[in-house]
Scaffold this motif. Structure first.
Motif, PDB file in Angstrom:
ATOM      1  N   THR A   1       0.863  -1.179   0.000  1.00 53.60           N
ATOM      2  CA  THR A   1       0.000   0.000   0.000  1.00 53.60           C
ATOM      3  C   THR A   1       0.899   1.229   0.000  1.00 53.60           C
ATOM      4  N   HIS A   2       0.410   2.275  -0.600  1.00 52.74           N
ATOM      5  CA  HIS A   2       1.206   3.496  -0.713  1.00 52.74           C
ATOM      6  C   HIS A   2       0.233   4.659  -0.758  1.00 52.74           C
ATOM      7  N   GLN A   3       0.165   5.415   0.312  1.00 53.93           N
ATOM      8  CA  GLN A   3      -0.688   6.596   0.297  1.00 53.93           C
ATOM      9  C   GLN A   3       0.113   7.833   0.676  1.00 53.93           C
ATOM     10  N   CYS A   4      -0.208   8.396   1.805  1.00 54.37           N
ATOM     11  CA  CYS A   4       0.455   9.634   2.196  1.00 54.37           C
ATOM     12  C   CYS A   4       1.273   9.388   3.453  1.00 54.37           C
ATOM     13  N   MET A   5       1.947  10.423   3.931  1.00 52.03           N
ATOM     14  CA  MET A   5       2.799  10.236   5.104  1.00 52.03           C
ATOM     15  C   MET A   5       1.972   9.777   6.297  1.00 52.03           C
ATOM     16  N   GLY A   6       2.437   8.717   6.916  1.00 50.36           N
ATOM     17  CA  GLY A   6       1.765   8.196   8.105  1.00 50.36           C
ATOM     18  C   GLY A   6       0.690   7.180   7.802  1.00 50.36           C
ATOM     19  N   ALA A   7       0.259   7.110   6.549  1.00 45.40           N
ATOM     20  CA  ALA A   7      -0.892   6.264   6.225  1.00 45.40           C
ATOM     21  C   ALA A   7      -0.593   4.783   6.424  1.00 45.40           C
ATOM     22  N   GLY A   8       0.646   4.399   6.190  1.00 48.58           N
ATOM     23  CA  GLY A   8       0.977   2.979   6.329  1.00 48.58           C
ATOM     24  C   GLY A   8       0.714   2.489   7.740  1.00 48.58           C
ATOM     25  N   ALA A   9       1.091   3.303   8.721  1.00 53.03           N
ATOM     26  CA  ALA A   9       0.884   2.897  10.116  1.00 53.03           C
ATOM     27  C   ALA A   9      -0.600   2.965  10.470  1.00 53.03           C
ATOM     28  N   GLY A  10      -1.298   3.951   9.915  1.00 50.77           N
ATOM     29  CA  GLY A  10      -2.738   4.032  10.155  1.00 50.77           C
ATOM     30  C   GLY A  10      -3.451   2.821   9.600  1.00 50.77           C
ATOM     31  N   LEU A  11      -3.083   2.450   8.372  1.00 48.81           N
ATOM     32  CA  LEU A  11      -3.683   1.261   7.762  1.00 48.81           C
ATOM     33  C   LEU A  11      -3.383   0.021   8.598  1.00 48.81           C
ATOM     34  N   ALA A  12      -2.146  -0.069   9.059  1.00 51.68           N
ATOM     35  CA  ALA A  12      -1.755  -1.235   9.863  1.00 51.68           C
ATOM     36  C   ALA A  12      -2.636  -1.331  11.107  1.00 51.68           C
ATOM     37  N   ASN A  13      -2.957  -0.186  11.694  1.00 50.76           N
ATOM     38  CA  ASN A  13      -3.870  -0.173  12.846  1.00 50.76           C
ATOM     39  C   ASN A  13      -5.185  -0.861  12.506  1.00 50.76           C
ATOM     40  N   GLY A  14      -5.695  -0.543  11.344  1.00 54.70           N
ATOM     41  CA  GLY A  14      -6.987  -1.105  10.956  1.00 54.70           C
ATOM     42  C   GLY A  14      -6.899  -2.583  10.624  1.00 54.70           C
TER      43      GLY A  14
ATOM     44  N   THR B   1       9.657  10.285   8.919  1.00 56.16           N
ATOM     45  CA  THR B   1       8.210  10.016   8.887  1.00 56.16           C
ATOM     46  C   THR B   1       7.701   9.625  10.265  1.00 56.16           C
ATOM     47  N   PHE B   2       8.524   8.865  10.983  1.00 57.84           N
ATOM     48  CA  PHE B   2       8.118   8.454  12.331  1.00 57.84           C
ATOM     49  C   PHE B   2       7.743   9.681  13.165  1.00 57.84           C
ATOM     50  N   TYR B   3       8.647  10.666  13.190  1.00 62.15           N
ATOM     51  CA  TYR B   3       8.354  11.854  14.006  1.00 62.15           C
ATOM     52  C   TYR B   3       7.211  12.668  13.396  1.00 62.15           C
ATOM     53  N   HIS B   4       7.166  12.683  12.078  1.00 60.15           N
ATOM     54  CA  HIS B   4       6.182  13.507  11.371  1.00 60.15           C
ATOM     55  C   HIS B   4       4.754  13.073  11.667  1.00 60.15           C
ATOM     56  N   SER B   5       4.476  11.771  11.581  1.00 63.10           N
ATOM     57  CA  SER B   5       3.060  11.403  11.691  1.00 63.10           C
ATOM     58  C   SER B   5       2.804   9.977  12.161  1.00 63.10           C
ATOM     59  N   ILE B   6       3.826   9.282  12.630  1.00 70.50           N
ATOM     60  CA  ILE B   6       3.595   7.890  13.023  1.00 70.50           C
ATOM     61  C   ILE B   6       3.247   7.759  14.505  1.00 70.50           C
ATOM     62  N   ILE B   7       3.745   8.680  15.306  1.00 71.04           N
ATOM     63  CA  ILE B   7       3.584   8.517  16.757  1.00 71.04           C
ATOM     64  C   ILE B   7       2.106   8.351  17.164  1.00 71.04           C
ATOM     65  N   PRO B   8       1.182   9.182  16.663  1.00 72.46           N
ATOM     66  CA  PRO B   8      -0.225   8.961  17.051  1.00 72.46           C
ATOM     67  C   PRO B   8      -0.736   7.584  16.633  1.00 72.46           C
ATOM     68  N   ALA B   9      -0.276   7.121  15.469  1.00 71.72           N
ATOM     69  CA  ALA B   9      -0.727   5.804  15.006  1.00 71.72           C
ATOM     70  C   ALA B   9      -0.226   4.703  15.928  1.00 71.72           C
ATOM     71  N   LEU B  10       1.002   4.872  16.422  1.00 71.46           N
ATOM     72  CA  LEU B  10       1.546   3.865  17.340  1.00 71.46           C
ATOM     73  C   LEU B  10       0.796   3.924  18.676  1.00 71.46           C
ATOM     74  N   VAL B  11       0.524   5.124  19.137  1.00 71.66           N
ATOM     75  CA  VAL B  11      -0.257   5.280  20.370  1.00 71.66           C
ATOM     76  C   VAL B  11      -1.603   4.563  20.199  1.00 71.66           C
ATOM     77  N   ASN B  12      -2.225   4.821  19.085  1.00 70.98           N
ATOM     78  CA  ASN B  12      -3.521   4.191  18.816  1.00 70.98           C
ATOM     79  C   ASN B  12      -3.411   2.670  18.809  1.00 70.98           C
ATOM     80  N   GLY B  13      -2.354   2.190  18.163  1.00 71.08           N
ATOM     81  CA  GLY B  13      -2.181   0.745  18.046  1.00 71.08           C
ATOM     82  C   GLY B  13      -1.950   0.074  19.385  1.00 71.08           C
ATOM     83  N   VAL B  14      -1.097   0.686  20.193  1.00 74.31           N
ATOM     84  CA  VAL B  14      -0.804   0.090  21.499  1.00 74.31           C
ATOM     85  C   VAL B  14      -2.056   0.163  22.376  1.00 74.31           C
ATOM     86  N   HIS B  15      -2.685   1.327  22.371  1.00 77.85           N
ATOM     87  CA  HIS B  15      -3.862   1.531  23.225  1.00 77.85           C
ATOM     88  C   HIS B  15      -4.981   0.539  22.880  1.00 77.85           C
ATOM     89  N   ASN B  16      -5.190   0.330  21.600  1.00 77.25           N
ATOM     90  CA  ASN B  16      -6.310  -0.518  21.185  1.00 77.25           C
ATOM     91  C   ASN B  16      -5.914  -1.962  20.899  1.00 77.25           C
TER      92      ASN B  16
END
Ligand SMILES: Cc1cc2nc3c(=O)[nH]c(=O)nc-3n(C[C@H](O)[C@H](O)[C@H](O)COP(=O)(O)OP(=O)(O)OC[C@H]3O[C@@H](n4cnc5c(N)ncnc54)[C@H](O)[C@@H]3O)c2cc1C
Ligand code: SF4
Ligand code: SF4
Lengths: 646, 379
Positions: A435-448, A469-484
């Motif tokens: 998959t290839h979208q925008c910055m951070g999307a890969g981690a968001g998709l992985a969450n889903g 990219t990690f600092y740019h937009s991945i941290i919230p996705a990781l928080v979401n992933g761990v939390h959920n």
């Protein structure tokens, strides 16, 4: 790189568009500049950072565009002119802030957003046209038609921003941003910036506080009133101009790089007497009266503009409101399929569109021409696969990911992100990225994906991101992933650089944009603090890396992290010599035989390895090989050897 | 029936993805494209060749049984119950220490130790259990190391991977312990030796284990993890019929499970296997029905004869005659396996003339198809 702050007013200098814009910002007296790198906008902040200390301005590579624009707004609020630069993808991420600052208004000093569009997506995931944002969010927008304008529009736009109290946008496209042209320099003012956030509560004060967007409808109305005034101002602006006969057979309405192509086309067709060009520089709000005047003088009108039919749509919409007695023009452009509303404009496409409207015969170049052009570079330019550099740690990382996912055998896949490693969509990364979208999307998709086991989903999901990219937009996705308790593995390719856009610093690196020591933010500490299991490996240790990824993948629950740490080869090269002497023993190399069939040059494909078809053996390309030694570890026969150089 | 050698893609399409893989390891260890991981053969990359040794040597791709029989025994394939035989006897290790560590009589371990000691071989390729009690291949170079491998692990594992992993230019003369499917793959390798692997001439002694079926590594490992703690297991055993048990030796205790339940974990491919007694080896052995601590031994080749004679002479093995009744039962069991396999194959192909991988003459086809599955046999 030329010195963008040279003190030579009146002299002519060769600048690329981005440098011209940076120079323009200096001439406008900015005191603050922030950006997140992205092609084709990166050189603006890059060149400002070189002169920041000398010019006593603050320059920052921000963690992402949203923080960049908010930081810039603060400078404006405190009375310092601010420039914020980004590419169009970045603009999309700051829409929310834009939609409120248009209501709240700015501070006493102006703020300009410079956005670099990338028609044809040469170095982007998409080719979105930024201009429509100005219309739906009510923001003045200008676009330079040449290099001089790229510079001159900056001071002009700060004037607009301050006179009308609104944030303003300058759009440019790759062909302006990255091409080089002559500009005549102006003067850089010496300003002692004084920053203070004045907290007037009087609504009549120049900048009443709190700065806020409520009551929103009222402020929305107010912004529309401001825009009407800006429009009045734009009616007589010299960035909008007309060249051509008084009553042309065809009126071209154009902007940006379309202006250059239109002039070339008219020249090439020797149609100066038949075709007029209305070149617009202020694209929103549009100078309606000026446009109406020119429409009344021509029957046929064609729009030449990059990407979307923006002017085309707005102007046609506008003419619908004309009185029935007004002239009815024949409009041509993208809606009539004379031009495409995708991909870059080309001089040929413009000529073709014009000749078709005017029914002129024109053979642009003899049929053999293209063949000759193609023949020229042959033998001089190597055919090269779109791939990672020789010695790039990403190749090793994806090798390990590939093998780990294959061994796991559950049809795992990689969700990709934005960086050099986007190339893993293809052979460079062994087609692992799916998959290839925008910055951070890969981690968001992985969450889903990681939540779908309840519906029978059992494939391992690996989100691969770069360090920046990690600092740019991945941290919230990781928080979401761990939390959920989402089930995925996050792989951070930490090569210590924002390599794709030119090695800008990021929160994990040592220096700020100003060249000062930065507080380095440890990504492993962040991940651990979030509560993720974190493993760190060296991708060049293929065995360990593969085992680590496999182990993480097989954990099969929760969001967990692998950091693949290895300096970008291009950075390493500048500091160190080759670590090994690489050799290939032709007697051991199996070549195309059963047992190998060219694993190294057919699958691994480091450009440092050459397949010698005549000999049926692989060779090292001494010039290109960086002697990273990784291929020695993938060769099944031990034919490739690395010998440490003391 | 496809008789042409193909490539790795076809191996996956026709064999592995169809549940026919025996995990023998013939396709593993020789090239970088195929690996064995947690009980499964996995493809790391597509090798893009249209012909490969992986496909050629697989015991479930077309197998010319006459060719391999000729290579090993110098005669065509007979289709007899227990294959080509020089001698059947009953044996156990002379040394009680070996017997104590071994599965039954310790004949396998004793013979390998002897072969190493008197220089018939330099190294033996065996299986030994990992901490998780998963079988894994290793190379033994001394009798002490041979004893490390003693005991049966009923999970199938890629023994031939360890053979393929030997250095190409190795001069070591090798012994190897194989199950019947592994023996077939090994025989195929001997019929048309690979140019880029360790020389097949080096393989001097193949010892076969009787096998009715083997357990699927991944699924049975799950069972062990959920029912007995793997780290504590000392030994696995399937006592000879009519016990119908599967025993885990845990310390001094024995934990038994009904064999019928365990049978669910066997590999699906075993249903199509014709060979119970490892017919294409030098010597093959199993338990002895009703007599604990001894092995049934089938000597099949001259090499086999030589080493057994030597063992007898040196007292490495105690040897007795196999009771006649046992031989009858053994043949019955072996015949039942053949009959069941042919029946299963025909059910799968839906065509009496298409016996999948079995390359045999029409005469033999008739012979095999005429067997009726009657009694219960083997484990
Ligand atoms: C999967 C399997 C199924 C069997 N089925 C039957 C059967 O139905 N009837 C019967 O009579 N006998 C069967 N046996 C054989 C039996 O369990 C003994 O291995 C055999 O009798 C030899 O006994 P031993 O005392 O000489 O063994 P040991 O001296 O203990 O030597 C056994 C040797 O087998 C090797 N080995 C252990 N596990 C494996 C494995 N999974 N694959 C390949 N080699 C291995 C060891 O490395 C060791 O060298 C089976 C064995 C296996 C591995
Ligand atoms: S050592 Fe091998 S993998 Fe590394 S750069 Fe050289 S050719 Fe490429
Ligand atoms: S049976 Fe053996 S050769 Fe055939 S696919 Fe399985 S492991 Fe490979």
């Amino acid at each position: 790189m030329p010195n963008i702050d040279m003190d030579a007013p009146g002299s002519n200098q060769l600048f690329i568009g981005n440098e011209a814009m940076a120079r323009g910002a200096l001439e406008a007296g900015i005191g603050f500049a922030s950006a997140y790198p992205g092609t084709p906008s990166s050189e603006i902040l890059g060149s400002l950072s070189e002169v920041a200390k000398k010019r006593d301005i603050y320059v920052e590579w921000s963690v992402n565009e949203k923080v960049a624009i908010e930081a810039g707004a603060a400078a404006s609020f405190a009375g310092v002119r601010a420039l914020v630069a980004m590419k169009m993808n970045g603009l999309n991420t700051v829409i929310d802030f834009l939609s409120t600052i248009t209501l709240s208004g700015i501070g006493k000093k102006g703020i300009v957003v410079m956005v670099g569009d990338d028609p044809s997506a040469h170095s982007s995931s998409n080719e979105t046209d930024s201009r429509p944002v100005s219309k739906w969010l009510d923001i003045p927008l200008v676009e330079p038609g040449d290099f001089q304008e790229a510079k001159d529009m900056m001071p002009f736009l700060y004037g607009i921003s301050e006179e009308f109290g609104t944030i303003s946008i300058m759009r440019s496209v790759t062909r302006i941003a990255h091409a080089r042209g002559n500009i005549k320099l102006g003067e850089i003012p010496k300003i002692a910036h004084k920053a203070r956030f004045e907290q007037y509560l009087d609504p009549a004060a120049p900048m009443p506080t709190p700065i806020m967007c409520v009551p929103s409808s009222f402020r929305h109305m107010f912004q529309h009133m401001r825009m009407d005034k800006v429009r009045e101002k734009f009616e007589s602006c010299s960035f909008n101009r007309y060249v051509g006969p008084d009553k042309p057979d065809l009126l071209i309405i154009t902007a940006g790089s379309g202006w250059l192509y239109s002039q070339d086309a008219v020249n090439a067709l020797k149609a100066e007497n038949r075709i007029g060009i209305l070149k617009l520089g202020t694209l929103w709000p549009l100078p309606e009266k000026l446009i109406k005047t020119h429409l009344s003088k021509a029957d046929k009108v064609i729009f030449i503009e990059e990407t979307d039919p923006f002017l085309e749509g707005v102007i046609m919409e506008y003419t619908a409101g004309f009185s029935p007695e007004s002239k009815r023009n024949l409009f041509y452009g993208k809606h009539t399929r004379h031009l495409n509303s995708f991909g870059e404009l080309t001089p040929d496409a413009v000529i073709k569109a014009i000749t078709s409207v005017l029914d002129i015969k024109y053979a642009p170049r003899d049929a053999e021409y293209m063949k000759k052009v193609e023949a020229v570079p042959q033998g001089h330019v190597m055919d090269r696969l779109l791939t990672f550099c020789p010695g790039c740690p990403h190749r090793a990382s994806f090798w390990a990911i590939k093998n780990a996912l294959a061994m796991d055998g559950r049809n795992g896949f990689v969700t990709g992100d934005i960086g050099c490693y986007t190339m893993a969509l293809g052979p460079a990364g062994f087609f692992q990225t799916r998959t290839h979208q925008c910055m951070g999307a890969g981690a968001g998709l992985a969450n889903g994906f990681g939540q779908l086991s309840r519906f029978g989903f059992n494939q391992p999901v690996v989100s691969v991101v770069g360090d920046s990219t990690f600092y740019h937009s991945i941290i919230p996705a990781l928080v979401n992933g761990v939390h959920n308790h989402s089930n995925f593995t996050l792989v951070i390719l930490d090569n210590g650089a924002t390599a794709m856009t030119g090695f800008q610093p990021h929160p994990g690196t040592e220096l700020t944009a100003m060249g000062e020591p930065a507080a380095q933010i440890s990504m492993e500490n962040i991940c651990r603090a979030i509560g993720a299991r974190v493993e760190i490996c060296d991708p060049f240790d293929l065995k360990d890396t593969t085992r680590t990824i496999l182990d993480l993948v097989e954990q099969d629950q929760g969001a967990r992290v692998a950091i693949m740490r290895r300096t970008c080869e291009l950075v390493r090269q500048k500091k160190e010599k080759k670590p090994y002497k690489m050799q290939i023993d032709p007697d051991k190399c199996l070549g195309e035989d059963c047992g190998c069939n060219r694993l190294c040059t057919r699958v691994f494909r480091c450009p440092g390895l050459i397949w010698d078809a005549a000999a049926g053996k692989t060779r090292i390309d001494e010039v290109i090989c960086t002697a990273c030694g990784v291929c020695a570890d993938i060769c099944p026969e031990g034919a490739i050897t690395k010998e440490a150089i003391a | 029936m496809v008789t042409k050698t193909k490539g790795i893609g076809d191996l996956f399409k026709e064999i592995i993805d169809k549940g026919l893989c025996t995990v023998c390891g013939a396709c593993v260890g020789d090239c970088p494209y195929v690996v064995f991981y947690r009980g499964k053969i996995r493809m790391l990359d597509f090798c893009n060749r249209t012909e490969g040794h992986c496909y050629e040597y697989c015991p479930r791709t077309f197998t010319d049984l006459d060719a391999i029989s000729n290579k090993i025994h110098g005669t065509s394939y007979t289709g007899d119950e227990i294959g080509t035989v020089k001698e059947v006897l009953m044996a156990r290790a002379g040394d009680s220490k070996t017997r104590a560590k071994a599965q039954y009589g310790g004949t396998v371990s004793a013979l390998l130790s002897l072969a190493l000691d008197n220089g018939v071989i330099d190294a033996a390729i065996l299986s030994k259990n990992t901490d998780d009690k998963l079988p894994s291949g290793f190379v033994a170079r001394s009798s002490a190391q041979v004893l490390e491998g003693a005991g049966s692990n009923y999970m199938a594992y890629p023994a031939l991977e360890a053979l393929n992993g030997m250095p190409r230019d190795s001069k070591d003369r090798l012994g190897i312990v194989v199950t019947p499917c592994q023996a077939i793959a090994l025989a195929k390798m001997k019929v048309s030796p690979p140019s880029q692997r360790v020389s097949m001439e080096n393989v001097r002694l193949s010892i076969g284990l009787f096998c009715t079926w083997a357990l699927a590594y991944d699924r049975f490992f799950e069972f062990i993890k959920n029912n007995v703690s793997p780290a504590k297991i000392k030994k696995f055993d399937i006592p000879p019929p009519p016990a119908n048990r599967f025993d885990f030796y845990i310390g001094k205790e024995v934990e038994s499970f009904p064999l019928d339940g365990i049978r669910n974990y066997r590999m699906s491919t075993c249903a199509y296997c014709l060979d119970m007694t490892a017919e294409f080896t030098d010597i093959s052995l199993g338990s002895v029905e009703g007599i604990e601590g001894w092995n049934t031994v089938i000597v099949r080749t001259q090499q086999g004869m030589d080493i057994v004679e030597e063992a007898k002479k040196k007292g490495v093995l105690e040897i007795k005659e196999l009771p006649a009744q046992n031989l009858v039962h053994l043949k019955d069991a072996a015949l039942i396996k053949k009959a069941r396999a042919v029946q299963a194959i025909v059910e799968r192909t839906g065509d009496k003339n298409d016996l999948m991988y079995l390359g045999i003459s029409d005469n033999l086809k008739g012979k095999l198809l005429s067997h009726r599955v009657t009694a219960q046999g083997g484990h």
